[in-house]
Design a protein around this motif. Structure first.
Motif, PDB file in Angstrom:
ATOM      1  N   MET A   1     -16.157 -13.464  11.594  1.00 57.85           N
ATOM      2  CA  MET A   1     -15.992 -12.438  10.576  1.00 57.85           C
ATOM      3  C   MET A   1     -14.715 -12.686   9.789  1.00 57.85           C
ATOM      4  SD  MET A   1     -17.054  -8.924  12.500  1.00 57.85           S
ATOM      5  CE  MET A   1     -15.878  -9.148  13.830  1.00 57.85           C
ATOM      6  N   LYS A   2     -14.701 -12.197   8.565  1.00 57.06           N
ATOM      7  CA  LYS A   2     -13.526 -12.309   7.725  1.00 57.06           C
ATOM      8  C   LYS A   2     -12.558 -11.175   8.028  1.00 57.06           C
ATOM      9  CE  LYS A   2     -14.632 -15.896   5.241  1.00 57.06           C
ATOM     10  NZ  LYS A   2     -13.853 -17.139   5.297  1.00 57.06           N
ATOM     11  N   ASN A   3     -11.263 -11.510   7.967  1.00 53.72           N
ATOM     12  CA  ASN A   3     -10.231 -10.480   8.095  1.00 53.72           C
ATOM     13  C   ASN A   3     -10.327  -9.543   6.897  1.00 53.72           C
ATOM     14  OD1 ASN A   3      -7.457  -9.305   7.616  1.00 53.72           O
ATOM     15  ND2 ASN A   3      -7.166 -10.282   9.604  1.00 53.72           N
ATOM     16  N   ILE A   4     -10.232  -8.240   7.142  1.00 54.14           N
ATOM     17  CA  ILE A   4     -10.471  -7.286   6.053  1.00 54.14           C
ATOM     18  C   ILE A   4      -9.233  -6.470   5.674  1.00 54.14           C
ATOM     19  CG2 ILE A   4     -12.972  -7.022   6.286  1.00 54.14           C
ATOM     20  CD1 ILE A   4     -11.041  -4.517   8.066  1.00 54.14           C
ATOM     21  N   GLU A   5      -8.072  -6.834   6.214  1.00 46.14           N
ATOM     22  CA  GLU A   5      -6.873  -6.050   5.921  1.00 46.14           C
ATOM     23  C   GLU A   5      -6.585  -5.979   4.427  1.00 46.14           C
ATOM     24  OE1 GLU A   5      -5.178  -4.059   7.947  1.00 46.14           O
ATOM     25  OE2 GLU A   5      -6.769  -4.623   9.340  1.00 46.14           O
ATOM     26  N   ASN A   6      -6.811  -7.078   3.717  1.00 46.98           N
ATOM     27  CA  ASN A   6      -6.518  -7.087   2.273  1.00 46.98           C
ATOM     28  C   ASN A   6      -7.697  -6.608   1.425  1.00 46.98           C
ATOM     29  OD1 ASN A   6      -8.133  -9.261   2.805  1.00 46.98           O
ATOM     30  ND2 ASN A   6      -7.010 -10.707   1.525  1.00 46.98           N
ATOM     31  N   LEU A   7      -8.730  -6.089   2.089  1.00 46.42           N
ATOM     32  CA  LEU A   7      -9.894  -5.565   1.357  1.00 46.42           C
ATOM     33  C   LEU A   7      -9.969  -4.044   1.396  1.00 46.42           C
ATOM     34  CD1 LEU A   7     -12.699  -7.998   2.645  1.00 46.42           C
ATOM     35  CD2 LEU A   7     -11.268  -8.247   0.620  1.00 46.42           C
ATOM     36  N   LYS A   8      -9.036  -3.408   2.097  1.00 42.50           N
ATOM     37  CA  LYS A   8      -9.132  -1.970   2.331  1.00 42.50           C
ATOM     38  C   LYS A   8      -8.539  -1.147   1.191  1.00 42.50           C
ATOM     39  CE  LYS A   8      -8.763  -2.312   7.377  1.00 42.50           C
ATOM     40  NZ  LYS A   8      -7.899  -1.978   8.521  1.00 42.50           N
ATOM     41  N   LEU A   9      -9.217  -0.061   0.890  1.00 43.63           N
ATOM     42  CA  LEU A   9      -8.740   0.956  -0.046  1.00 43.63           C
ATOM     43  C   LEU A   9      -8.967   2.318   0.587  1.00 43.63           C
ATOM     44  CD1 LEU A   9     -10.385  -0.230  -3.399  1.00 43.63           C
ATOM     45  CD2 LEU A   9      -7.958  -0.361  -2.846  1.00 43.63           C
ATOM     46  N   GLN A  10      -8.310   3.339   0.021  1.00 48.81           N
ATOM     47  CA  GLN A  10      -8.622   4.712   0.408  1.00 48.81           C
ATOM     48  C   GLN A  10      -9.146   5.446  -0.817  1.00 48.81           C
ATOM     49  OE1 GLN A  10      -5.149   6.204   2.615  1.00 48.81           O
ATOM     50  NE2 GLN A  10      -6.246   5.595   4.461  1.00 48.81           N
ATOM     51  N   THR A  11      -9.685   6.617  -0.630  1.00 49.35           N
ATOM     52  CA  THR A  11     -10.363   7.306  -1.739  1.00 49.35           C
ATOM     53  C   THR A  11      -9.412   7.653  -2.878  1.00 49.35           C
ATOM     54  OG1 THR A  11     -10.105   9.369  -0.485  1.00 49.35           O
ATOM     55  CG2 THR A  11     -12.236   8.251  -0.350  1.00 49.35           C
ATOM     56  N   HIS A  12      -8.104   7.755  -2.586  1.00 48.05           N
ATOM     57  CA  HIS A  12      -7.143   8.066  -3.657  1.00 48.05           C
ATOM     58  C   HIS A  12      -6.673   6.816  -4.402  1.00 48.05           C
ATOM     59  CE1 HIS A  12      -3.944   6.523  -1.108  1.00 48.05           C
ATOM     60  NE2 HIS A  12      -4.386   7.298  -0.133  1.00 48.05           N
ATOM     61  N   SER A  13      -7.111   5.629  -3.942  1.00 42.09           N
ATOM     62  CA  SER A  13      -6.754   4.388  -4.634  1.00 42.09           C
ATOM     63  C   SER A  13      -7.382   4.378  -6.027  1.00 42.09           C
ATOM     64  CB  SER A  13      -7.238   3.177  -3.843  1.00 42.09           C
ATOM     65  OG  SER A  13      -6.679   3.145  -2.556  1.00 42.09           O
ATOM     66  N   THR A  14      -6.801   3.579  -6.926  1.00 46.28           N
ATOM     67  CA  THR A  14      -7.292   3.547  -8.303  1.00 46.28           C
ATOM     68  C   THR A  14      -8.318   2.429  -8.498  1.00 46.28           C
ATOM     69  OG1 THR A  14      -5.579   2.006  -9.055  1.00 46.28           O
ATOM     70  CG2 THR A  14      -5.056   4.368  -9.116  1.00 46.28           C
ATOM     71  N   ILE A  15      -9.060   2.564  -9.583  1.00 46.48           N
ATOM     72  CA  ILE A  15     -10.030   1.526  -9.928  1.00 46.48           C
ATOM     73  C   ILE A  15      -9.312   0.211 -10.203  1.00 46.48           C
ATOM     74  CG2 ILE A  15     -11.667   0.810 -11.724  1.00 46.48           C
ATOM     75  CD1 ILE A  15     -12.627   3.675 -11.874  1.00 46.48           C
ATOM     76  N   LYS A  16      -8.114   0.295 -10.749  1.00 47.60           N
ATOM     77  CA  LYS A  16      -7.338  -0.922 -11.008  1.00 47.60           C
ATOM     78  C   LYS A  16      -7.038  -1.656  -9.703  1.00 47.60           C
ATOM     79  CE  LYS A  16      -3.157  -2.599 -13.313  1.00 47.60           C
ATOM     80  NZ  LYS A  16      -1.947  -2.208 -14.085  1.00 47.60           N
ATOM     81  N   GLU A  17      -6.708  -0.908  -8.641  1.00 43.85           N
ATOM     82  CA  GLU A  17      -6.458  -1.526  -7.337  1.00 43.85           C
ATOM     83  C   GLU A  17      -7.727  -2.171  -6.784  1.00 43.85           C
ATOM     84  OE1 GLU A  17      -3.162   0.933  -4.965  1.00 43.85           O
ATOM     85  OE2 GLU A  17      -4.668   2.242  -5.881  1.00 43.85           O
ATOM     86  N   ALA A  18      -8.849  -1.496  -6.990  1.00 50.76           N
ATOM     87  CA  ALA A  18     -10.129  -2.051  -6.531  1.00 50.76           C
ATOM     88  C   ALA A  18     -10.452  -3.349  -7.270  1.00 50.76           C
ATOM     89  CB  ALA A  18     -11.244  -1.031  -6.729  1.00 50.76           C
ATOM     90  N   LEU A  19     -10.193  -3.374  -8.570  1.00 49.30           N
ATOM     91  CA  LEU A  19     -10.431  -4.577  -9.362  1.00 49.30           C
ATOM     92  C   LEU A  19      -9.576  -5.743  -8.887  1.00 49.30           C
ATOM     93  CD1 LEU A  19     -10.843  -3.446 -13.080  1.00 49.30           C
ATOM     94  CD2 LEU A  19     -12.424  -4.835 -11.748  1.00 49.30           C
ATOM     95  N   THR A  20      -8.343  -5.442  -8.521  1.00 52.59           N
ATOM     96  CA  THR A  20      -7.437  -6.488  -8.040  1.00 52.59           C
ATOM     97  C   THR A  20      -7.997  -7.131  -6.783  1.00 52.59           C
ATOM     98  OG1 THR A  20      -5.514  -5.355  -8.971  1.00 52.59           O
ATOM     99  CG2 THR A  20      -5.097  -6.977  -7.231  1.00 52.59           C
TER     100      THR A  20
END
Length: 348
Positions: A1-20
């Motif tokens: 499996m791939k490490n997912i630490e750098n893939l995590k967001l929370q619901t208050h995160s922004t769309i810009k963070e998701a795009l990154t």
């Protein structure tokens, strides 16, 4: 499996963070979790584009674009089950969660189709006498009994190779030549096999003191009389993610008392429970160990795996349980042997 630490967001995160995350990662997905890492949903490029079309901007919260019903798999799902699920839904990756819903990894389907060869050793304990299976074991060691038209041990080797674990050590004793003549150096099975001859019985942990080349990374230990379709890669990842020194696969076992159980205090009857069922977790004979455990194993002495874990526990080392929900059968008696042959084609 791939490490997912750098893939995590929370619901208050922004769309810009998701795009990154999506644009700079090779996996093209973001995982939305709560404060306890419980998976709430996923976000892909398509989710973001649909949100922007609805009037959201890059500083908007991702909460309204989270896909809350993604296809997921659990640590107990086999490679075959995950692959079948992904192909049926045309997915390139599937989040892997624990029974409690905590996301622990992301399985790329490409990796399942072409398993990466791994350097971790697999130590198989195949020196048992198989006394309870006599007369079947009169001329062959128990791991070489035929189940599904092939030796039990061959199925074990094939399952490890399926996940890329090809460096195998077999600890042999009883009728060792039968095993060595059949498997040789492992070439015809796509693996590399070494042998350790136990001059006397050393126990499931004691034989590890005979390893000529000590492992430098986590390694598997497994009894050679088991049939299972456990996902060995998930066990490996679980061991690493839990910082385990020793990880033991455990299986739920229950039995029913055939009588009414009377609970008493001195002479007074407190309650009567009719035919209660008691449940326990028992060792499944499959382990993943870190190299550090080897210093706790005495040289040239009988030392079994329960004693090793008791020693690690007494030293406050991190010992971890990995509950098995997959198919598992310990072939110790004639009844289990017959059952294995009845079920083999359906399971494997």
């Amino acid at each position: 499996m791939k490490n997912i630490e750098n893939l995590k967001l929370q619901t208050h995160s922004t769309i810009k963070e998701a795009l990154t995350i999506i644009d700079h990662g090779a996996l093209q997905i973001a995982l939305v979790v709560d404060e306890n890492d419980k998976l709430l949903g996923t976000i892909t490029d398509g989710d973001i584009r649909r949100g922007l079309l609805k009037g959201l901007d890059l500083n908007s919260s991702v909460e309204s674009i989270v896909y809350t019903t993604p296809t997921i798999a659990t640590l107990s799902n086999t490679k075959e089950e995950i692959l079948k699920l992904a192909l049926s839904k045309k997915l390139h990756q599937i989040p892997i969660i624990t029974a409690e819903g905590k996301v622990v990894g992301l399985q790329e389907i490409e990796e399942l189709i072409k398993p990466k060869i791994k350097t971790n050793k697999v130590v198989l304990m195949v020196g048992g006498l198989g006394t309870r299976l006599r007369p079947l074991t009169k001329d062959v060691p128990k791991p070489m009994l035929q189940v599904g038209n092939k030796p039990i041990l061959e199925t074990i080797v094939e399952k490890f190779a399926e996940y890329g674990y090809v460096n195998i050590v077999m600890c042999v004793n009883y009728k060792s030549h039968v095993i060595q003549d059949y498997f040789g150096d492992g070439t015809k099975f796509g693996v590399n096999i070494e042998y350790i001859l136990e001059e006397r019985r050393m126990g499931t942990a004691g034989a590890l003191s005979l390893l000529e080349e000590k492992p430098t990374e986590p390694f598997f230990v497994m009894n050679g009389d088991l049939l299972t379709n456990v996902n060995f890669e998930h066990l490996h990842d679980y061991h690493i993610s839990n910082n385990g020194v020793g990880t033991m696969c455990v299986r739920e076992y229950d039995f029913q008392v055939p009588y009414g159980v009377v609970n008493i205090n001195e002479s007074k009857i407190l309650s009567i429970v009719e035919k209660p069922v008691h449940k326990f977790f028992v060792s499944a004979g499959i382990y993943m160990l870190s190299p550090a455990v080897l210093e706790y194993i005495p040289e040239n002495e009988f030392f079994d795996m329960p004693t090793l874990f008791e020693t690690l526990i007494s030293k406050n080392k991190n010992t971890v349980s990995f509950p098995l929900r997959e198919y598992w059968l310990d072939i110790g008696r004639i009844e289990e042997y017959n059952k294995a042959n009845e079920e083999y084609d359906e399971v494997f």
